[in-house]
Design a protein around this motif. Structure first.
Motif, short mmCIF file in Angstrom:
data_model
loop_
_atom_site.label_atom_id
_atom_site.label_comp_id
_atom_site.label_asym_id
_atom_site.label_seq_id
_atom_site.Cartn_x
_atom_site.Cartn_y
_atom_site.Cartn_z
N CYS A 1 39.88 39.82 39.77
CA CYS A 1 41.22 40.23 39.34
C CYS A 1 42.22 40.00 40.49
CB CYS A 1 41.22 41.70 38.95
SG CYS A 1 42.83 42.28 38.42
N PHE B 1 41.20 45.82 35.61
CA PHE B 1 41.49 46.92 36.55
C PHE B 1 41.78 48.16 35.73
CE2 PHE B 1 45.48 45.13 35.32
CZ PHE B 1 46.29 46.24 35.12
N HIS C 1 38.92 47.65 40.42
CA HIS C 1 39.33 46.30 40.00
C HIS C 1 38.16 45.34 40.10
CE1 HIS C 1 40.29 45.96 44.40
NE2 HIS C 1 39.96 44.70 44.23
N ARG D 1 52.92 42.09 35.89
CA ARG D 1 52.18 42.69 37.00
C ARG D 1 52.23 44.20 36.84
NH1 ARG D 1 54.78 38.69 41.65
NH2 ARG D 1 54.43 36.82 40.40
N TYR E 1 48.88 38.32 47.25
CA TYR E 1 47.98 38.12 46.11
C TYR E 1 46.72 37.34 46.49
CZ TYR E 1 50.92 40.13 42.62
OH TYR E 1 51.63 41.04 41.88
N HIS F 1 45.22 40.57 42.84
CA HIS F 1 45.90 41.81 43.23
C HIS F 1 46.60 41.64 44.57
CE1 HIS F 1 41.85 41.93 44.94
NE2 HIS F 1 42.37 42.61 45.95
N MET G 1 48.40 49.41 45.09
CA MET G 1 47.93 48.13 44.55
C MET G 1 48.76 47.69 43.34
SD MET G 1 45.06 46.99 46.12
CE MET G 1 43.65 46.53 45.08
N THR G 2 48.89 46.38 43.20
CA THR G 2 49.49 45.74 42.02
C THR G 2 48.48 44.73 41.50
OG1 THR G 2 51.76 45.96 42.82
CG2 THR G 2 51.35 44.22 41.23
N PHE G 3 48.31 44.68 40.19
CA PHE G 3 47.30 43.81 39.59
C PHE G 3 47.94 42.86 38.57
CE2 PHE G 3 45.48 47.96 40.59
CZ PHE G 3 44.38 47.61 41.37
#
Ligand code: SIN
Ligand code: NI
Length: 265
Positions: free
Chosen positions: A206, A26, A202, A189, A122, A208, A154-156
């Protein structure tokens, strides 16, 4: 556009951005849209939301409806949003990141209503898609409003794109993906707040999530999804391909899936 406004293009995309995307799966790309474009596309998105919200795929689906309103293939319904989905910078940056020719898979508008209080949990995107023999898939998540953490950014999980063998995961269940891959619980994260006109890209594998919207304003995001230009149809069920009468194994060469180079430039 202010004269000093920094605009990212495929030509000035830093090599470090490409390296980071390939290492982590990402990347944050600031300023893919000018402020004038943001104003125009945001107005079109608000308008399309009014017209098309009854078509939301999550309508009437309880918990999932609370997470977001999802309108797929808005580029087929709205001339202005068509220009956003086929935006030359977004397509060209996607091709530089992927390093192969791409075509559009689909777009979707994902709106978290004010105070929806529900995270998108997730998951990976690619397990939902009816593809085989694809070398790469990736999504551009374009912020049409400022999206701080409190509005649903967003969180990856860096590096998680190597997990290519998982079933589709339930994005209304905060433990589904982590139950499948307990080792991911211990990975760092990365949460990326975006200014309007910024985007993240992303990788389709991946992992997320997106935070809830705790603010008084809707979170308007426009997502453009790209696939390898040579992707073949796997015949897995999917709302976009089910009506098309495609043969299993055929290349997804169809007017719904335009080649980036062809339609964008
Ligand atoms: C979201 O924006 O809420 C989720 C986007 C995604 O899953 O790709
Ligand atoms: Ni997703």
């Amino acid at each position: 556009m202010g004269i000093l406004e920094p605009i990212t293009s495929a030509e000035n995309l830093p090599e470090g951005t490409i390296r980071s995307y390939r290492e982590h799966g990402f990347v944050h790309v600031p300023g893919v849209l000018s402020s004038e474009e943001v104003v125009e596309f945001r107005a079109a998105a608000r308008d399309a939301l009014q017209r098309l919200q009854d078509r939301s795929l999550t309508k009437g689906r309880g918990r999932v409806e609370q997470i977001f309103t999802q309108i797929v293939n808005v580029w087929r319904e709205d001339e202005t949003l068509r220009r956003l989905t086929l935006h030359p910078t977004i397509g060209a940056v996607a091709e530089r990141l992927a390093g192969i020719p791409l075509r559009i898979w689909h777009d979707h508008m994902l709106v978290k209503l004010p105070h929806n209080n529900a995270a998108t949990e997730y998951h990976q995107d690619r397990p939902f898609w009816p593809f085989r023999d694809d070398r790469h898939t990736l999504s551009a998540w374009v912020a049409l409003v400022d999206v701080p953490v409190e509005r649903g950014c967003m969180t990856f999980i860096p590096g998680s794109f190597t997990r290519t063998d998982l079933r589709p995961q339930n994005l209304a269940d905060d433990h589904d993906l982590l139950n499948l891959c307990p080792d991911l619980i211990w990975e760092p994260r990365v949460t990326i707040p975006l200014k309007a006109g910024d985007c993240t890209f992303h990788h389709g594998f991946c992992a997320h999530m997106a935070t809830p919207n705790f603010t008084d304003d809707p979170r308007l995001a426009h997502i453009v999804i790209f696939m390898d230009a040579e992707t073949r149809y796997s015949a897995q069920r999917h709302i976009v391909t089910d009506p098309l009468g495609l043969a299993e194994g055929q290349v997804l060469d169809h007017e719904l899936f335009p080649l980036v180079g062809k339609e964008h430039r």
